[in-house]
Design a protein around this motif. Sequence first.
Motif, PDB file in Angstrom:
ATOM      1  N   CYS A   1     -10.351  17.750 -48.831  1.00 23.61           N
ATOM      2  CA  CYS A   1      -9.489  18.998 -49.037  1.00 23.61           C
ATOM      3  C   CYS A   1      -9.283  19.406 -50.366  1.00 23.61           C
ATOM      4  CB  CYS A   1      -7.908  18.371 -48.655  1.00 23.61           C
ATOM      5  SG  CYS A   1      -7.903  17.830 -46.929  1.00 23.61           S
TER       6      CYS A   1
ATOM      7  N   ASN B   1     -12.240  21.245 -50.960  1.00 25.89           N
ATOM      8  CA  ASN B   1     -12.336  22.222 -50.236  1.00 25.89           C
ATOM      9  C   ASN B   1     -13.783  22.540 -49.769  1.00 25.89           C
ATOM     10  OD1 ASN B   1     -11.407  24.287 -48.393  1.00 25.89           O
ATOM     11  ND2 ASN B   1     -11.781  25.984 -49.972  1.00 25.89           N
ATOM     12  N   GLU B   2     -14.476  21.450 -49.551  1.00 28.46           N
ATOM     13  CA  GLU B   2     -16.000  21.427 -49.063  1.00 28.46           C
ATOM     14  C   GLU B   2     -16.137  19.798 -48.185  1.00 28.46           C
ATOM     15  OE1 GLU B   2     -18.231  19.798 -52.826  1.00 28.46           O
ATOM     16  OE2 GLU B   2     -17.657  21.822 -52.917  1.00 28.46           O
TER      17      GLU B   2
ATOM     18  N   PRO C   1     -13.385  19.772 -44.576  1.00 30.76           N
ATOM     19  CA  PRO C   1     -11.944  20.107 -44.942  1.00 30.76           C
ATOM     20  C   PRO C   1     -10.993  20.257 -43.973  1.00 30.76           C
ATOM     21  CG  PRO C   1     -13.374  21.317 -46.377  1.00 30.76           C
ATOM     22  CD  PRO C   1     -14.168  20.881 -45.384  1.00 30.76           C
ATOM     23  N   LYS C   2     -11.298  21.204 -42.946  1.00 32.00           N
ATOM     24  CA  LYS C   2     -10.340  21.359 -41.804  1.00 32.00           C
ATOM     25  C   LYS C   2     -10.155  19.991 -41.132  1.00 32.00           C
ATOM     26  CE  LYS C   2     -10.091  24.020 -37.448  1.00 32.00           C
ATOM     27  NZ  LYS C   2     -10.848  25.079 -36.690  1.00 32.00           N
TER      28      LYS C   2
ATOM     29  N   LYS D   1      -7.959  17.639 -43.213  1.00 33.34           N
ATOM     30  CA  LYS D   1      -6.570  17.956 -42.943  1.00 33.34           C
ATOM     31  C   LYS D   1      -5.720  17.659 -41.638  1.00 33.34           C
ATOM     32  CE  LYS D   1      -6.935  22.115 -45.914  1.00 33.34           C
ATOM     33  NZ  LYS D   1      -7.000  23.692 -46.031  1.00 33.34           N
TER      34      LYS D   1
END
Length: 243
Positions: A80, A83-84, A154-155, A158
């Motif tokens: 996260c 962000n990759e 990252p998704k 999260k």
Amino acid sequence: MKTFVISMPTSVERRKHVTDSLSSKGIAFEFIDAVNGRENKHPLLHRYDRAHYIINRGREAKAGELGCYASHYLAWEKACELNEPIVVLEDDLTVQDDFVQIINDCEQWISKKGFIRIEPWKTKLFTKIQTGKNTNLYYLFKIPQCTTGYIISPKCAKAFISSSQQFKMPVDLFLRHTYLHRQPIHGVMPPAVKTGTAPSIIGDRAQRIRTPIIALKRTIYRISTFCIVALVNAGMFIKTKYT
């Protein structure tokens, strides 16, 4: 993609082994200092849900299990933060000769697929959904245990973090219980890494709390979660098959 290895700072021999293994194949990586559950100092360890854990496993959590969960949580935070997608490895592994080529194949899939196991898996409930140059991608209807190596977006990270406000089970079982995080789990064949042979540092997990009420609750829990997970996995497969 960046590679991160979860490892206890005090595990000198394991760190040397994984450093030699990855460096010999030209793979750059960083260590994530694993959480020592036995010290009971890290704030993530306070997320332990004892009552739910006992129903799920028939026993209390081992300190090493909680530390393992917290350590992977830190890896998800890293995905996260950057962000990759990242590669996450545990330090007890054998790196396959075609590791880099397999990871390159996975790089084209991970953003849409979310989570890809790059270690061996055994399950009869799977289907091939993509063909790569060096490995094939499979959708896993029944999720194997173990968290030696995987790639995570990252998704997906999260979603795992959001669903880990309490530690109710070992982290590999959390991954299996897809109704908790709603993330499809994929695997590759052949794998990029294999589990090593070093003794587990988690400890003995055979001891059970044997009472009629716990046995009844466990039976109800296992039957209900089996049905829910089957439905969720089938639904996610239909949704993600062509994405």
